[in-house]
Motif scaffolding. Structure first.
Motif, PDB file in Angstrom:
ATOM      1  N   TRP A   1       0.838  -1.208   0.000  1.00 53.88           N
ATOM      2  CA  TRP A   1       0.000   0.000   0.000  1.00 53.88           C
ATOM      3  C   TRP A   1       0.873   1.258   0.000  1.00 53.88           C
ATOM      4  CZ3 TRP A   1      -0.628   3.873   3.786  1.00 53.88           C
ATOM      5  CH2 TRP A   1      -1.680   4.752   3.567  1.00 53.88           C
ATOM      6  N   LEU A   2       1.921   1.260   0.794  1.00 52.89           N
ATOM      7  CA  LEU A   2       2.839   2.402   0.827  1.00 52.89           C
ATOM      8  C   LEU A   2       3.498   2.613  -0.539  1.00 52.89           C
ATOM      9  CD1 LEU A   2       4.637   1.978   4.280  1.00 52.89           C
ATOM     10  CD2 LEU A   2       3.124   3.843   3.610  1.00 52.89           C
ATOM     11  N   GLU A   3       3.901   1.519  -1.180  1.00 51.14           N
ATOM     12  CA  GLU A   3       4.525   1.618  -2.492  1.00 51.14           C
ATOM     13  C   GLU A   3       3.576   2.272  -3.493  1.00 51.14           C
ATOM     14  OE1 GLU A   3       7.969   1.203  -4.376  1.00 51.14           O
ATOM     15  OE2 GLU A   3       7.761  -0.396  -2.885  1.00 51.14           O
ATOM     16  N   GLU A   4       2.304   1.883  -3.442  1.00 52.77           N
ATOM     17  CA  GLU A   4       1.312   2.422  -4.372  1.00 52.77           C
ATOM     18  C   GLU A   4       0.980   3.879  -4.081  1.00 52.77           C
ATOM     19  OE1 GLU A   4      -2.057  -0.120  -4.098  1.00 52.77           O
ATOM     20  OE2 GLU A   4      -1.019  -1.878  -4.919  1.00 52.77           O
ATOM     21  N   ASN A   5       1.107   4.272  -2.823  1.00 48.49           N
ATOM     22  CA  ASN A   5       0.671   5.611  -2.414  1.00 48.49           C
ATOM     23  C   ASN A   5       1.815   6.503  -1.950  1.00 48.49           C
ATOM     24  OD1 ASN A   5      -2.537   5.459  -2.276  1.00 48.49           O
ATOM     25  ND2 ASN A   5      -1.739   3.517  -1.509  1.00 48.49           N
ATOM     26  N   CYS A   6       3.043   6.179  -2.371  1.00 51.40           N
ATOM     27  CA  CYS A   6       4.200   6.923  -1.853  1.00 51.40           C
ATOM     28  C   CYS A   6       4.168   8.389  -2.259  1.00 51.40           C
ATOM     29  CB  CYS A   6       5.508   6.265  -2.291  1.00 51.40           C
ATOM     30  SG  CYS A   6       5.863   6.363  -4.059  1.00 51.40           S
ATOM     31  N   ALA A   7       3.425   8.738  -3.329  1.00 53.74           N
ATOM     32  CA  ALA A   7       3.356  10.141  -3.750  1.00 53.74           C
ATOM     33  C   ALA A   7       2.364  10.948  -2.932  1.00 53.74           C
ATOM     34  CB  ALA A   7       2.988  10.224  -5.225  1.00 53.74           C
ATOM     35  N   SER A   8       1.548  10.290  -2.124  1.00 56.45           N
ATOM     36  CA  SER A   8       0.553  10.995  -1.313  1.00 56.45           C
ATOM     37  C   SER A   8       1.202  11.611  -0.082  1.00 56.45           C
ATOM     38  CB  SER A   8      -0.548  10.026  -0.882  1.00 56.45           C
ATOM     39  OG  SER A   8      -1.148   9.404  -1.995  1.00 56.45           O
ATOM     40  N   GLU A   9       0.498  12.537   0.547  1.00 55.07           N
ATOM     41  CA  GLU A   9       0.991  13.147   1.785  1.00 55.07           C
ATOM     42  C   GLU A   9       0.696  12.200   2.937  1.00 55.07           C
ATOM     43  OE1 GLU A   9      -0.275  17.112   2.493  1.00 55.07           O
ATOM     44  OE2 GLU A   9       0.130  17.796   0.461  1.00 55.07           O
ATOM     45  N   LEU A  10       1.649  11.373   3.251  1.00 56.77           N
ATOM     46  CA  LEU A  10       1.481  10.356   4.287  1.00 56.77           C
ATOM     47  C   LEU A  10       2.192  10.788   5.562  1.00 56.77           C
ATOM     48  CD1 LEU A  10       2.084   7.139   2.136  1.00 56.77           C
ATOM     49  CD2 LEU A  10      -0.100   8.133   2.825  1.00 56.77           C
ATOM     50  N   THR A  11       1.554  10.558   6.679  1.00 54.32           N
ATOM     51  CA  THR A  11       2.145  10.850   7.975  1.00 54.32           C
ATOM     52  C   THR A  11       2.238   9.556   8.773  1.00 54.32           C
ATOM     53  OG1 THR A  11      -0.006  11.260   9.023  1.00 54.32           O
ATOM     54  CG2 THR A  11       1.106  13.144   7.963  1.00 54.32           C
ATOM     55  N   LEU A  12       3.033   9.574   9.825  1.00 54.11           N
ATOM     56  CA  LEU A  12       3.157   8.380  10.660  1.00 54.11           C
ATOM     57  C   LEU A  12       1.816   7.988  11.282  1.00 54.11           C
ATOM     58  CD1 LEU A  12       5.002   6.214  11.778  1.00 54.11           C
ATOM     59  CD2 LEU A  12       5.595   7.759  13.661  1.00 54.11           C
ATOM     60  N   PRO A  13       1.049   8.939  11.863  1.00 50.91           N
ATOM     61  CA  PRO A  13      -0.270   8.547  12.383  1.00 50.91           C
ATOM     62  C   PRO A  13      -1.182   7.994  11.290  1.00 50.91           C
ATOM     63  CG  PRO A  13       0.409  10.653  13.302  1.00 50.91           C
ATOM     64  CD  PRO A  13       1.379  10.337  12.218  1.00 50.91           C
ATOM     65  N   GLY A  14      -1.106   8.587  10.088  1.00 52.74           N
ATOM     66  CA  GLY A  14      -1.943   8.095   9.003  1.00 52.74           C
ATOM     67  C   GLY A  14      -1.578   6.685   8.586  1.00 52.74           C
ATOM     68  N   ILE A  15      -0.277   6.396   8.521  1.00 53.31           N
ATOM     69  CA  ILE A  15       0.174   5.041   8.167  1.00 53.31           C
ATOM     70  C   ILE A  15      -0.250   4.051   9.253  1.00 53.31           C
ATOM     71  CG2 ILE A  15       2.191   3.592   7.741  1.00 53.31           C
ATOM     72  CD1 ILE A  15       3.604   6.131   6.695  1.00 53.31           C
ATOM     73  N   ALA A  16      -0.070   4.462  10.507  1.00 49.34           N
ATOM     74  CA  ALA A  16      -0.457   3.590  11.624  1.00 49.34           C
ATOM     75  C   ALA A  16      -1.961   3.332  11.606  1.00 49.34           C
ATOM     76  CB  ALA A  16      -0.036   4.218  12.947  1.00 49.34           C
TER      77      ALA A  16
ATOM     78  N   HIS B   1      -3.964   3.338   8.986  1.00 47.14           N
ATOM     79  CA  HIS B   1      -4.264   2.410   7.899  1.00 47.14           C
ATOM     80  C   HIS B   1      -3.928   0.974   8.300  1.00 47.14           C
ATOM     81  CE1 HIS B   1      -4.803   1.076   3.719  1.00 47.14           C
ATOM     82  NE2 HIS B   1      -3.748   0.317   3.942  1.00 47.14           N
ATOM     83  N   ALA B   2      -2.849   0.816   9.077  1.00 47.37           N
ATOM     84  CA  ALA B   2      -2.424  -0.518   9.499  1.00 47.37           C
ATOM     85  C   ALA B   2      -3.201  -1.030  10.703  1.00 47.37           C
ATOM     86  CB  ALA B   2      -0.936  -0.513   9.824  1.00 47.37           C
ATOM     87  N   GLY B   3      -3.985  -0.144  11.330  1.00 44.07           N
ATOM     88  CA  GLY B   3      -4.725  -0.549  12.520  1.00 44.07           C
ATOM     89  C   GLY B   3      -3.835  -0.762  13.723  1.00 44.07           C
ATOM     90  N   MET B   4      -2.778   0.033  13.832  1.00 47.07           N
ATOM     91  CA  MET B   4      -1.838  -0.076  14.947  1.00 47.07           C
ATOM     92  C   MET B   4      -1.607   1.295  15.553  1.00 47.07           C
ATOM     93  SD  MET B   4       1.234  -2.309  13.206  1.00 47.07           S
ATOM     94  CE  MET B   4       0.913  -3.693  12.108  1.00 47.07           C
ATOM     95  N   SER B   5      -1.050   1.308  16.743  1.00 44.54           N
ATOM     96  CA  SER B   5      -0.559   2.561  17.312  1.00 44.54           C
ATOM     97  C   SER B   5       0.753   2.907  16.632  1.00 44.54           C
ATOM     98  CB  SER B   5      -0.352   2.416  18.818  1.00 44.54           C
ATOM     99  OG  SER B   5       0.736   1.542  19.089  1.00 44.54           O
ATOM    100  N   THR B   6       1.159   4.163  16.672  1.00 46.34           N
ATOM    101  CA  THR B   6       2.431   4.552  16.057  1.00 46.34           C
ATOM    102  C   THR B   6       3.610   3.834  16.723  1.00 46.34           C
ATOM    103  OG1 THR B   6       2.555   6.485  17.512  1.00 46.34           O
ATOM    104  CG2 THR B   6       1.571   6.814  15.341  1.00 46.34           C
ATOM    105  N   ARG B   7       3.497   3.630  18.031  1.00 41.83           N
ATOM    106  CA  ARG B   7       4.584   2.949  18.734  1.00 41.83           C
ATOM    107  C   ARG B   7       4.720   1.504  18.267  1.00 41.83           C
ATOM    108  NH1 ARG B   7       5.216   2.657  25.351  1.00 41.83           N
ATOM    109  NH2 ARG B   7       7.186   1.484  25.382  1.00 41.83           N
ATOM    110  N   THR B   8       3.583   0.816  18.140  1.00 39.47           N
ATOM    111  CA  THR B   8       3.612  -0.572  17.678  1.00 39.47           C
ATOM    112  C   THR B   8       4.110  -0.646  16.237  1.00 39.47           C
ATOM    113  OG1 THR B   8       1.808  -1.182  19.145  1.00 39.47           O
ATOM    114  CG2 THR B   8       2.216  -2.630  17.270  1.00 39.47           C
TER     115      THR B   8
END
Length: 312
Positions: free
Chosen positions: A216-231, A233-240
């Motif tokens: 998913w990251l590879e497909e969307n690497c051009a988008s404005e992605l943040t750590l909370p947003g990635i977490a 999407h993954a259904g995890m906390s940023t720490r996890t």
């Protein structure tokens, strides 16, 4: 006269062998006299060079009084014969200069002479050199490393960079520049090995919980992605997320994302005529300046220089 001995072992790479022979044999001093005596030395009467069989004019005694010894790479890396190890150690003990080309670093490392020193080899072989010889500080990003007595170079053409560097050390820039012209080669090339490496992003183990996220990251690497947003999407906390990324890829989510963006930019620079500023936006960098800085940090040269070298 300065004696250069080129070591030829079974499975020697012909290109690595020929580079120092041609470079040093053709180097001339200002008065036209040869600058070097070149010897080809082997531990056996015949050496298997793959496409041909070589009969070295010298055995290992040719190393005994050599001022410089060049160790070319081999297409395979079986154990180095004990007499070769002993001869190289003896030469080092009397102060001879020893330089490896490409995977010749494995031979030199096996003698222990590189322990505690920085060295390089072909970027594709660098992880294996570091694994087999943990006492050697392996730098995969440079064309060559000069430690004074012991030197090493990266793959193929980098051996020519190293040989010209040795000529310049011995006889100055004017003689080295003339040798470079004879080889139709710049005396110094810009950048290092990093520019030739395909910078793959570290994969997650197949079937791991991160595999779908990385796709998913590879497909969307051009988008404005943040750590909370990635977490999220993954259904995890940023720490996890950070912990599992470190465990499974050896890096952080944002570092992985930046490398994916640089890899995408390399493709666009090679395959399109789009401007660098436009590519910066297309791969997800907020500013062209940030893109240029990150690209040069990862690849070793500017986007413009990379395009000049690699655009089809």
């Amino acid at each position: 006269m300065h004696i250069v001995a080129v070591l030829a072992l079974d499975q020697v790479v012909p290109f690595d062998l020929a580079t120092p022979i041609e470079t040093f044999s053709r180097t001339r001093l200002p008065d036209g006299a040869p600058a070097y005596e070149v010897r080809i030395c082997g531990p056996a009467p015949e050496v298997d060079a793959g496409a041909f069989t070589l009969r070295p004019p010298w055995d290992l005694t040719g190393l005994a009084d050599a001022d410089t010894i060049i160790v070319p790479g081999r297409s395979a890396n079986p154990p180095v014969p004990a007499p070769v190890v002993a001869a190289l150690r003896a030469a080092a003990g009397r102060g001879a200069r020893i330089a490896s080309i490409c995977s010749g670093a494995f031979i030199l490392a096996e003698t222990g002479l590189l322990d505690g020193l920085r060295a390089t080899t072909h970027w594709a072989a660098a992880p294996e050199l570091a694994r087999l010889h943990p006492m050697v500080e392996v730098d995969p990003d440079v064309l060559y490393v000069d430690n004074g007595q012991f030197l090493s170079s990266a793959g193929a053409a980098a051996g020519l960079d190293l040989c010209l560097h040795l000529v310049r050390r011995d006889h100055g820039s004017a003689v080295a520049a003339d040798a470079a012209r004879m080889s139709v080669m710049p005396l110094e090339r810009e950048g290092g090995q990093a520019q030739f490496i395909v910078h793959d992003t570290p994969p997650a183990p197949r079937g791991s919980e991160l595999e779908p996220l990385l796709a998913w990251l590879e497909e969307n690497c051009a988008s404005e992605l943040t750590l909370p947003g990635i977490a999220g999407h993954a259904g995890m906390s940023t720490r996890t997320l950070n912990r599992r990324f470190r465990e499974q890829t050896g890096t952080t989510p944002l570092q992985w994302l930046l490398r994916a963006r640089v890899r995408r930019a390399q493709h666009l620079l090679e395959a399109t005529g789009e401007s660098v500023d436009r590519i910066a936006g297309e791969v997800g960098f907020g500013s062209p300046t940030a893109f240029r800085e990150r690209f040069k940090r990862v690849v070793g040269r500017s986007p413009q220089a990379y395009r000049a070298s690699f655009r089809a």
